[in-house]
Design a protein around this motif. Sequence first.
Motif, short mmCIF file in Angstrom:
data_model
loop_
_atom_site.label_atom_id
_atom_site.label_comp_id
_atom_site.label_asym_id
_atom_site.label_seq_id
_atom_site.Cartn_x
_atom_site.Cartn_y
_atom_site.Cartn_z
N TYR A 80 -3.48 8.17 2.03
CA TYR A 80 -2.70 7.83 0.58
C TYR A 80 -1.34 7.01 0.89
CZ TYR A 80 -0.90 8.04 -3.86
OH TYR A 80 -0.26 7.69 -5.27
N THR A 81 -0.54 7.70 1.90
CA THR A 81 0.62 7.12 2.12
C THR A 81 0.63 5.68 2.53
OG1 THR A 81 1.62 9.59 2.56
CG2 THR A 81 2.86 7.52 3.41
N TYR A 82 -0.18 5.48 3.46
CA TYR A 82 -0.41 4.00 4.06
C TYR A 82 -0.74 3.16 3.13
CZ TYR A 82 -2.31 0.29 6.41
OH TYR A 82 -2.68 -0.99 7.26
N LEU A 138 11.29 -0.56 -4.07
CA LEU A 138 11.71 0.80 -4.95
C LEU A 138 10.41 1.39 -5.32
CD1 LEU A 138 14.48 -0.74 -6.97
CD2 LEU A 138 14.63 1.36 -5.33
N PHE A 139 9.30 0.61 -5.79
CA PHE A 139 8.19 1.44 -6.28
C PHE A 139 7.32 2.19 -5.31
CE2 PHE A 139 8.18 -2.13 -9.60
CZ PHE A 139 8.53 -1.41 -10.63
N THR A 140 7.58 1.57 -4.24
CA THR A 140 6.93 2.23 -2.76
C THR A 140 7.46 3.51 -2.74
OG1 THR A 140 6.34 0.08 -1.71
CG2 THR A 140 6.34 2.03 -0.40
N GLU A 141 8.91 3.46 -2.68
CA GLU A 141 9.59 4.74 -2.53
C GLU A 141 9.44 5.75 -3.60
OE1 GLU A 141 14.11 4.06 -1.76
OE2 GLU A 141 13.33 1.82 -1.09
N ILE A 142 9.30 5.39 -4.88
CA ILE A 142 9.19 6.12 -6.01
C ILE A 142 7.79 6.74 -5.79
CG2 ILE A 142 8.58 6.14 -8.44
CD1 ILE A 142 10.95 3.91 -8.81
#
Length: 569
Positions: A80-82, A138-142
């Motif tokens: 999922y993280t990938y 930012l969306f990825t970090e969120i």
Amino acid sequence: MEVVERKTRRFLPLDLKIEKWEDIAPFLEQLEERVIENAADLENFIFDLSEVEAVLEEAGAWRYIRMTCDTANKEYVDNYTYFINEIQPKIAPIGDRLNKKIQAAPGKERLPESLLYKNYFRNIAKDIEIYREENIALFTEISNLSKEFGAISGAMTVEWDGKELTMQQAGKLLKKTDRKIREEAYFKIQERRFEDREKLDGLFDKLVSKRQKVAENAGFENFRDYKFKSMGRFDYGVEDCKSFHESVKKHIVPLVGKMLEERREKLGVSSLKPWDLAVDPIGKEPLTPFTDGKELLEKSVNVFAKIDPYFSDCLKIMDKMGHLDLESRKGKAPGGYNYPLYEIGVPFIFMNAAGTHSDVITMMHEGGHAVHSFLTKDFKVTGFKSFPSEVAELASMSTELISMVAGWEDFYPNSDDLQRAIADQLERVLDVLPWVATIDKFQHWIYENPQHSEKDRNKAWIEIFKEFHPDVVDYSGCEKYLEKMWQKQMHLFEVPFYYIEYGFAQLGAIAVWMNYEKNPSETLEKFKKALSLGYTKTIPEIYKTAGIRFDFSPNYIKELASFVESKMQ
């Protein structure tokens, strides 16, 4: 009952699986290079783009589903993280270019049944307006931060009589008739949550900061205003939400206060404590509607069959296809959801059943979402199947009440138990509205004051909580838990501002219930027709098709509350 077969793809190879960005990138590039000269070209372009969107959505969905089913599984978490780190960020820039290509294309006004595309085109215009390349990272970090909430919550357990219980399983102890047991269980549960308060506060601080930055990048003063735009709230605004808060405070909170005072009297206690809120007020043992996930499903299928055979068929298909995970267990993320799968068209229901009446309601609720997914699965345009939450929650919350009227006898063959279950549901119908107003108003405060401290947040939460909760429950000795009660609400961490919809939809569901009592067949026909529209109409138009109003004015709320109160009496 036949399982649903995956349709033949019109653009992508049938055997395409998305393991990495390079698997899907060439097809998006082909779309970007395609020439659109007329309405027919444009519609074919939209159909092909929708197919790509559906396949991508499903690839991410299965990764999320597997991770929430087993948060301790490193492979699932990594997969999922990938996806959110390596695939999602690359979709955004080309997605923006494709949106602009559609917006500039000739022939929009000459599309067949072009009115169906009204919401589709205004969503594209909205997405273009708020897109900023600097927000992709930012969306990825969120997204990465948001999934930490499920891992933290999923790891919470309490020990009881030498057994390790999930929080959902431990919650059943709050229904015990022995008040000492309830009190002990309450403190065990709250202490376990309290252990992680600093983790959750720190996580939330990071989320608020990054969300505020997203808003500023897109030219908004705060994340609340940005989020209203990004969620496509075309049919109401901030002031409507605040009007809803005030209407609930005026017309619902006094009724809830009356219910709580009656509960105190029936329990025969001088003061109502937080561990007195789930027990049967006349001293009966907790309802036990089922023993395990298999029985929950069997009985749910029978209840849905009383509403409409189509409803029960949906659950049967999901069961045959392995699209259900119903029972609570350690390592499973909290909560419940119905995850639509846009390509196959058969959604996935996830929940944490522990044998309670609340689980029955959750199953009816998520089952309503599932029926909605089935009714819209044949749309070729993904945007038509991606309906706003105000419509999605109307489907689920109306199904709760319709199922109650159709009959819960399969869960409660004893008439006394059935009446208790109905009484519990009627209390929930009203009780959910102050909680929705509390969470929503708290979110408005959070993002109107993004630089707030933890101390400021605790203070604001207490003040807002007291606005919508009558001073009947005595929290003395539990003040530190009350300060952090908001931390149990998944939506605040994972899907900000997705909560007021429950309030609006609950009002709509009460109206559907009123109509169903007068004319079940006509109401159900209108209800199914409304859900079948997907998002080809505006929210008010969909509600109107269902035979109700999209209305949260004080007088309307008062009318609906009076109906529920009359049923309770």
